[in-house]
Scaffold this motif. Sequence first.
Motif, PDB file in Angstrom:
ATOM      1  N   ALA A  82       0.742  -1.214  -0.038  1.00  0.00           N
ATOM      2  CA  ALA A  82      -0.004  -0.123   0.071  1.00  0.00           C
ATOM      3  C   ALA A  82       0.998   1.199   0.061  1.00  0.00           C
ATOM      4  CB  ALA A  82      -0.881   0.037   1.134  1.00  0.00           C
ATOM      5  N   LEU A  83       1.941   1.323   0.988  1.00  0.00           N
ATOM      6  CA  LEU A  83       2.676   2.625   0.951  1.00  0.00           C
ATOM      7  C   LEU A  83       3.507   2.604  -0.296  1.00  0.00           C
ATOM      8  CD1 LEU A  83       4.173   2.321   4.590  1.00  0.00           C
ATOM      9  CD2 LEU A  83       2.438   3.888   3.822  1.00  0.00           C
ATOM     10  N   SER A  84       4.069   1.609  -0.865  1.00  0.00           N
ATOM     11  CA  SER A  84       4.649   1.796  -2.169  1.00  0.00           C
ATOM     12  C   SER A  84       4.020   2.217  -3.402  1.00  0.00           C
ATOM     13  CB  SER A  84       5.258   0.289  -2.628  1.00  0.00           C
ATOM     14  OG  SER A  84       6.139  -0.170  -1.411  1.00  0.00           O
ATOM     15  N   ALA A  85       2.628   1.536  -3.485  1.00  0.00           N
ATOM     16  CA  ALA A  85       1.657   2.005  -4.475  1.00  0.00           C
ATOM     17  C   ALA A  85       1.204   3.570  -4.242  1.00  0.00           C
ATOM     18  CB  ALA A  85       0.335   1.266  -4.263  1.00  0.00           C
ATOM     19  N   VAL A  86       0.860   3.932  -2.971  1.00  0.00           N
ATOM     20  CA  VAL A  86       0.633   5.414  -2.727  1.00  0.00           C
ATOM     21  C   VAL A  86       1.661   6.448  -3.275  1.00  0.00           C
ATOM     22  CG1 VAL A  86       0.185   7.261  -1.036  1.00  0.00           C
ATOM     23  CG2 VAL A  86      -1.194   5.089  -0.891  1.00  0.00           C
ATOM     24  N   ALA A  87       3.017   5.932  -2.844  1.00  0.00           N
ATOM     25  CA  ALA A  87       4.336   6.807  -3.256  1.00  0.00           C
ATOM     26  C   ALA A  87       4.820   6.398  -4.682  1.00  0.00           C
ATOM     27  CB  ALA A  87       5.365   6.467  -2.015  1.00  0.00           C
ATOM     28  N   ASP A  88       4.435   5.558  -5.046  1.00  0.00           N
ATOM     29  CA  ASP A  88       4.704   4.981  -6.663  1.00  0.00           C
ATOM     30  C   ASP A  88       6.277   4.785  -6.531  1.00  0.00           C
ATOM     31  OD1 ASP A  88       4.494   4.320  -9.228  1.00  0.00           O
ATOM     32  OD2 ASP A  88       4.890   6.239 -10.157  1.00  0.00           O
ATOM     33  N   SER A  89       6.728   4.039  -5.627  1.00  0.00           N
ATOM     34  CA  SER A  89       8.158   3.891  -5.287  1.00  0.00           C
ATOM     35  C   SER A  89       8.370   2.343  -4.987  1.00  0.00           C
ATOM     36  CB  SER A  89       8.664   5.053  -4.110  1.00  0.00           C
ATOM     37  OG  SER A  89       9.830   4.507  -3.981  1.00  0.00           O
ATOM     38  N   THR A  90       9.070   1.818  -5.828  1.00  0.00           N
ATOM     39  CA  THR A  90       9.579   0.288  -5.752  1.00  0.00           C
ATOM     40  C   THR A  90      10.828   0.282  -4.566  1.00  0.00           C
ATOM     41  OG1 THR A  90      10.920   0.551  -7.520  1.00  0.00           O
ATOM     42  CG2 THR A  90       8.803  -0.538  -7.883  1.00  0.00           C
ATOM     43  N   TRP A  91      11.609   1.385  -4.553  1.00  0.00           N
ATOM     44  CA  TRP A  91      12.692   1.726  -3.679  1.00  0.00           C
ATOM     45  C   TRP A  91      11.972   1.376  -2.387  1.00  0.00           C
ATOM     46  CZ3 TRP A  91      14.298   4.829   0.026  1.00  0.00           C
ATOM     47  CH2 TRP A  91      15.581   4.613   0.721  1.00  0.00           C
ATOM     48  N   LEU A  92      10.890   2.403  -1.983  1.00  0.00           N
ATOM     49  CA  LEU A  92      10.205   2.337  -0.674  1.00  0.00           C
ATOM     50  C   LEU A  92       9.777   0.795  -0.407  1.00  0.00           C
ATOM     51  CD1 LEU A  92       9.222   4.030   1.673  1.00  0.00           C
ATOM     52  CD2 LEU A  92       7.066   4.363   0.298  1.00  0.00           C
ATOM     53  N   TYR A  93       9.219   0.041  -1.263  1.00  0.00           N
ATOM     54  CA  TYR A  93       9.002  -1.137  -0.992  1.00  0.00           C
ATOM     55  C   TYR A  93      10.062  -2.048  -0.461  1.00  0.00           C
ATOM     56  CZ  TYR A  93       7.232  -5.880  -1.768  1.00  0.00           C
ATOM     57  OH  TYR A  93       6.461  -7.363  -1.659  1.00  0.00           O
ATOM     58  N   PHE A  94      11.461  -2.106  -1.017  1.00  0.00           N
ATOM     59  CA  PHE A  94      12.362  -2.796  -0.347  1.00  0.00           C
ATOM     60  C   PHE A  94      12.986  -1.972   0.892  1.00  0.00           C
ATOM     61  CE2 PHE A  94      12.194  -3.497  -5.107  1.00  0.00           C
ATOM     62  CZ  PHE A  94      12.064  -4.888  -4.981  1.00  0.00           C
ATOM     63  N   LEU A  95      12.674  -0.867   1.162  1.00  0.00           N
ATOM     64  CA  LEU A  95      13.202  -0.144   2.388  1.00  0.00           C
ATOM     65  C   LEU A  95      12.279  -0.712   3.469  1.00  0.00           C
ATOM     66  CD1 LEU A  95      15.069   1.724   3.707  1.00  0.00           C
ATOM     67  CD2 LEU A  95      13.347   3.622   3.032  1.00  0.00           C
ATOM     68  N   ALA A 158      17.168  -6.522   9.588  1.00  0.00           N
ATOM     69  CA  ALA A 158      17.028  -5.124   9.312  1.00  0.00           C
ATOM     70  C   ALA A 158      18.340  -4.419   8.740  1.00  0.00           C
ATOM     71  CB  ALA A 158      16.571  -4.237  10.360  1.00  0.00           C
ATOM     72  N   THR A 159      19.494  -4.703   9.426  1.00  0.00           N
ATOM     73  CA  THR A 159      20.651  -3.949   9.357  1.00  0.00           C
ATOM     74  C   THR A 159      21.224  -4.608   7.878  1.00  0.00           C
ATOM     75  OG1 THR A 159      21.321  -3.944  11.742  1.00  0.00           O
ATOM     76  CG2 THR A 159      23.205  -3.701  10.138  1.00  0.00           C
ATOM     77  N   LEU A 160      21.265  -6.002   7.676  1.00  0.00           N
ATOM     78  CA  LEU A 160      21.565  -6.810   6.443  1.00  0.00           C
ATOM     79  C   LEU A 160      21.021  -5.947   5.265  1.00  0.00           C
ATOM     80  CD1 LEU A 160      23.274  -8.806   5.117  1.00  0.00           C
ATOM     81  CD2 LEU A 160      21.813 -10.318   5.496  1.00  0.00           C
ATOM     82  N   THR A 161      19.647  -5.856   5.226  1.00  0.00           N
ATOM     83  CA  THR A 161      18.770  -5.374   4.386  1.00  0.00           C
ATOM     84  C   THR A 161      19.060  -4.053   3.844  1.00  0.00           C
ATOM     85  OG1 THR A 161      16.909  -6.996   4.970  1.00  0.00           O
ATOM     86  CG2 THR A 161      16.259  -4.963   3.570  1.00  0.00           C
ATOM     87  N   LEU A 162      19.410  -3.068   4.843  1.00  0.00           N
ATOM     88  CA  LEU A 162      19.555  -1.688   4.535  1.00  0.00           C
ATOM     89  C   LEU A 162      21.036  -1.675   4.020  1.00  0.00           C
ATOM     90  CD1 LEU A 162      19.180   0.994   4.889  1.00  0.00           C
ATOM     91  CD2 LEU A 162      20.016   0.972   7.255  1.00  0.00           C
ATOM     92  N   TRP A 163      21.948  -2.318   4.302  1.00  0.00           N
ATOM     93  CA  TRP A 163      23.173  -2.596   3.532  1.00  0.00           C
ATOM     94  C   TRP A 163      23.290  -2.993   2.223  1.00  0.00           C
ATOM     95  CZ3 TRP A 163      26.349  -6.804   1.644  1.00  0.00           C
ATOM     96  CH2 TRP A 163      27.397  -6.203   1.414  1.00  0.00           C
ATOM     97  N   LEU A 164      22.383  -4.099   1.851  1.00  0.00           N
ATOM     98  CA  LEU A 164      22.439  -4.546   0.661  1.00  0.00           C
ATOM     99  C   LEU A 164      21.589  -3.626  -0.187  1.00  0.00           C
ATOM    100  CD1 LEU A 164      21.166  -8.382   1.212  1.00  0.00           C
ATOM    101  CD2 LEU A 164      23.212  -7.504   0.287  1.00  0.00           C
TER     102      LEU A 164
END
Length: 219
Positions: A82-95, A158-164
């Motif tokens: 939902a948040l990614s669709a509203v923001a139209d941002s795939t980067w937000l989806y992965f964040l 969370a730390t590993l995902t952010l680094w990647l």
Amino acid sequence: MASPPHRPSLAAVIHRVSLSLLIAVVIPAVVFYAFFVLAGVWTAIVAALVWSYGAIAWRAVTRRRASGLLILAAILLTGRTALSAVADSTWLYFLQPVISDGVVAALFLLSLASTRPLVARLAGDFYPMDQELASRPRVRRLFWHLTALWAVLGLAKATLTLWLLQSQSLETFVLVKSIAMLAINVVAAFATIGLAARVARKEGLLGSPHPVVVAATRA
């Protein structure tokens, strides 16, 4: 005379945990990556969400209760989508997994101060629990230690995902994260089973009737 409650074997517990992980974690990750490669990121996002709600619907239609893990995964995935669709941002989806893993880890940590840590609330999905069993000292310590373990695990993920996300291309990120998170979750799940099985053996819970009830029936 009341019959003693059924206590599942270790193999039955492992089967239940494995099935829950397969439905809630493994298959959505595979579905996402397959659609990501074949049809792009937005199709993959929708496909993973459809799988989660389809699994919940199927459990409801077949009159089987969906696991807490499946419901939690579906809620988190819904929020991400939902948040990614509203923001139209795939980067937000992965964040968002960075945020959600951090929030879940914080909830696990906060629950350590309560009489029922989060693992105690989820344990009934995998093993029949009652008040007497949940209040045993060894079992309570197990729930506390496992809740702490999964809290630390959430922070590490969370730390590993952010680094990647910051250091890799999207294609590399999706592939490495899918494999790494799946491996971490599976290893942690079976570490949890191992610790729980150790306590269960000491308490006489695996594949045998409740010892207190047995004593009562023999009296």
